[in-house]
Design a protein around this motif. Structure first.
Motif, mmCIF file in Angstrom:
data_model
loop_
_atom_site.group_PDB
_atom_site.id
_atom_site.type_symbol
_atom_site.label_atom_id
_atom_site.label_comp_id
_atom_site.label_asym_id
_atom_site.label_seq_id
_atom_site.Cartn_x
_atom_site.Cartn_y
_atom_site.Cartn_z
ATOM 1 N N ARG A 95 0.830 -1.205 0.000
ATOM 2 C CA ARG A 95 0.000 0.000 0.000
ATOM 3 C C ARG A 95 0.867 1.260 0.000
ATOM 4 N NH1 ARG A 95 -5.218 0.889 3.772
ATOM 5 N NH2 ARG A 95 -6.041 -0.571 2.266
ATOM 6 N N ALA A 96 1.958 1.257 0.768
ATOM 7 C CA ALA A 96 2.851 2.420 0.812
ATOM 8 C C ALA A 96 3.539 2.632 -0.531
ATOM 9 C CB ALA A 96 3.885 2.244 1.920
ATOM 10 N N VAL A 97 3.964 1.560 -1.158
ATOM 11 C CA VAL A 97 4.610 1.682 -2.474
ATOM 12 C C VAL A 97 3.615 2.180 -3.508
ATOM 13 C CG1 VAL A 97 5.643 0.324 -4.338
ATOM 14 C CG2 VAL A 97 6.418 0.005 -1.998
ATOM 15 N N GLN A 98 2.392 1.689 -3.439
ATOM 16 C CA GLN A 98 1.368 2.126 -4.376
ATOM 17 C C GLN A 98 1.061 3.613 -4.198
ATOM 18 O OE1 GLN A 98 -2.387 0.177 -3.820
ATOM 19 N NE2 GLN A 98 -3.031 0.549 -5.920
ATOM 20 N N ARG A 99 0.948 4.070 -2.965
ATOM 21 C CA ARG A 99 0.693 5.491 -2.719
ATOM 22 C C ARG A 99 1.866 6.355 -3.150
ATOM 23 N NH1 ARG A 99 -2.361 5.476 3.137
ATOM 24 N NH2 ARG A 99 -4.307 4.616 2.349
ATOM 25 N N ALA A 100 3.079 5.900 -2.923
ATOM 26 C CA ALA A 100 4.253 6.663 -3.339
ATOM 27 C C ALA A 100 4.322 6.742 -4.857
ATOM 28 C CB ALA A 100 5.518 6.028 -2.782
ATOM 29 N N GLY A 101 3.940 5.683 -5.526
ATOM 30 C CA GLY A 101 3.908 5.704 -6.984
ATOM 31 C C GLY A 101 2.880 6.663 -7.526
ATOM 32 N N ARG A 103 1.809 9.404 -5.954
ATOM 33 C CA ARG A 103 2.304 10.759 -5.696
ATOM 34 C C ARG A 103 3.378 11.151 -6.692
ATOM 35 N NH1 ARG A 103 3.984 10.111 -0.169
ATOM 36 N NH2 ARG A 103 2.206 8.979 0.567
ATOM 37 N N ARG A 104 4.250 10.214 -7.012
ATOM 38 C CA ARG A 104 5.324 10.516 -7.946
ATOM 39 C C ARG A 104 4.770 10.740 -9.348
ATOM 40 N NH1 ARG A 104 9.164 6.399 -7.196
ATOM 41 N NH2 ARG A 104 9.943 7.664 -5.517
ATOM 42 N N ALA A 105 3.722 10.015 -9.724
ATOM 43 C CA ALA A 105 3.143 10.178 -11.052
ATOM 44 C C ALA A 105 2.433 11.521 -11.195
ATOM 45 C CB ALA A 105 2.172 9.040 -11.340
ATOM 46 N N THR A 106 1.893 12.057 -10.116
ATOM 47 C CA THR A 106 1.173 13.324 -10.208
ATOM 48 C C THR A 106 2.038 14.522 -9.833
ATOM 49 O OG1 THR A 106 0.369 13.069 -7.953
ATOM 50 C CG2 THR A 106 -1.032 12.231 -9.713
ATOM 51 N N ALA A 107 3.210 14.293 -9.287
ATOM 52 C CA ALA A 107 4.073 15.407 -8.894
ATOM 53 C C ALA A 107 4.702 16.030 -10.136
ATOM 54 C CB ALA A 107 5.175 14.917 -7.954
ATOM 55 N N PRO A 108 4.812 17.340 -10.152
ATOM 56 C CA PRO A 108 5.425 17.983 -11.309
ATOM 57 C C PRO A 108 6.923 17.680 -11.374
ATOM 58 C CG PRO A 108 4.956 19.587 -9.610
ATOM 59 C CD PRO A 108 4.366 18.287 -9.157
ATOM 60 N N GLN A 109 7.404 17.545 -12.571
ATOM 61 C CA GLN A 109 8.817 17.282 -12.791
ATOM 62 C C GLN A 109 9.551 18.601 -12.996
ATOM 63 O OE1 GLN A 109 10.012 14.192 -12.528
ATOM 64 N NE2 GLN A 109 7.939 13.512 -12.060
ATOM 65 N N TRP A 110 10.860 18.577 -12.862
ATOM 66 C CA TRP A 110 11.640 19.802 -12.970
ATOM 67 C C TRP A 110 11.573 20.400 -14.364
ATOM 68 C CZ3 TRP A 110 13.054 22.293 -8.878
ATOM 69 C CH2 TRP A 110 13.268 21.607 -7.693
ATOM 70 N N GLY A 111 11.500 19.584 -15.359
ATOM 71 C CA GLY A 111 11.481 20.106 -16.725
ATOM 72 C C GLY A 111 10.097 20.436 -17.234
ATOM 73 N N ASP A 112 9.070 20.359 -16.426
ATOM 74 C CA ASP A 112 7.696 20.583 -16.869
ATOM 75 C C ASP A 112 7.252 22.035 -16.799
ATOM 76 O OD1 ASP A 112 7.463 17.921 -17.347
ATOM 77 O OD2 ASP A 112 6.322 17.469 -15.519
ATOM 78 N N HIS A 113 8.096 22.942 -16.370
ATOM 79 C CA HIS A 113 7.716 24.340 -16.216
ATOM 80 C C HIS A 113 8.239 25.135 -17.410
ATOM 81 C CE1 HIS A 113 6.405 23.439 -12.193
ATOM 82 N NE2 HIS A 113 7.575 22.878 -11.943
ATOM 83 N N PRO A 114 7.384 25.432 -18.393
ATOM 84 C CA PRO A 114 7.864 26.134 -19.599
ATOM 85 C C PRO A 114 8.315 27.557 -19.314
ATOM 86 C CG PRO A 114 5.487 25.799 -19.691
ATOM 87 C CD PRO A 114 6.000 25.097 -18.483
#
Length: 124
Positions: A95-101, A103-114
């Motif tokens: 469950r913890a790994v699934q939740r962390a995955g 969060r990581r999928a919805t978190a903005p990445q560093w290169g996503d800010h134009p």
């Protein structure tokens, strides 16, 4: 215990593939390892799957000495309890790994800010 808490505990223990695989493996090894024509290797691996919790509980029963009932039912209960407890812990990990995955999928990445990249190119 209210049914909501019991349902949550059962869902964590049996509601993921990791816990189910662990319990199926433990049950399979117990079936092969018990009986008259049993495989001693399978029985040993069935015991090893319950090592941390099972060993501590068996040590406590042995320390009780004369107070502890002298039957195989205690050993079977300890094995089944430790398998269920380990499946619960594996369910918490899954469950913890699934939740962390998630969060990581919805978190903005560093290169996503134009706007940041356009400011950097303008500064150069």
């Amino acid at each position: 215990m209210p049914s909501g808490k019991l349902r949550t505990i059962a869902g964590i223990t049996f509601g993921n593939w990791l816990s189910r695989a662990y319990l199926c493996l433990a049950g399979f090894l117990l079936l092969i390892g018990s009986g008259d024509n049993s495989s001693h290797t399978a029985g040993l691996f069935a015991l090893l799957l319950a090592v941390p919790t099972g060993a501590a509980l068996i040590a406590m029963v042995n320390a009780a000495g004369d107070w502890a009932p002298d039957s195989d039912a205690i050993i079977w209960f300890i094995l089944l309890f430790s398998y269920a407890f380990h499946a619960f812990l594996l369910g918490l990990v899954a469950r913890a790994v699934q939740r962390a995955g998630r969060r990581r999928a919805t978190a903005p990445q560093w290169g996503d800010h134009p706007e940041e990249t356009s400011q950097r190119s303008a500064e150069r």
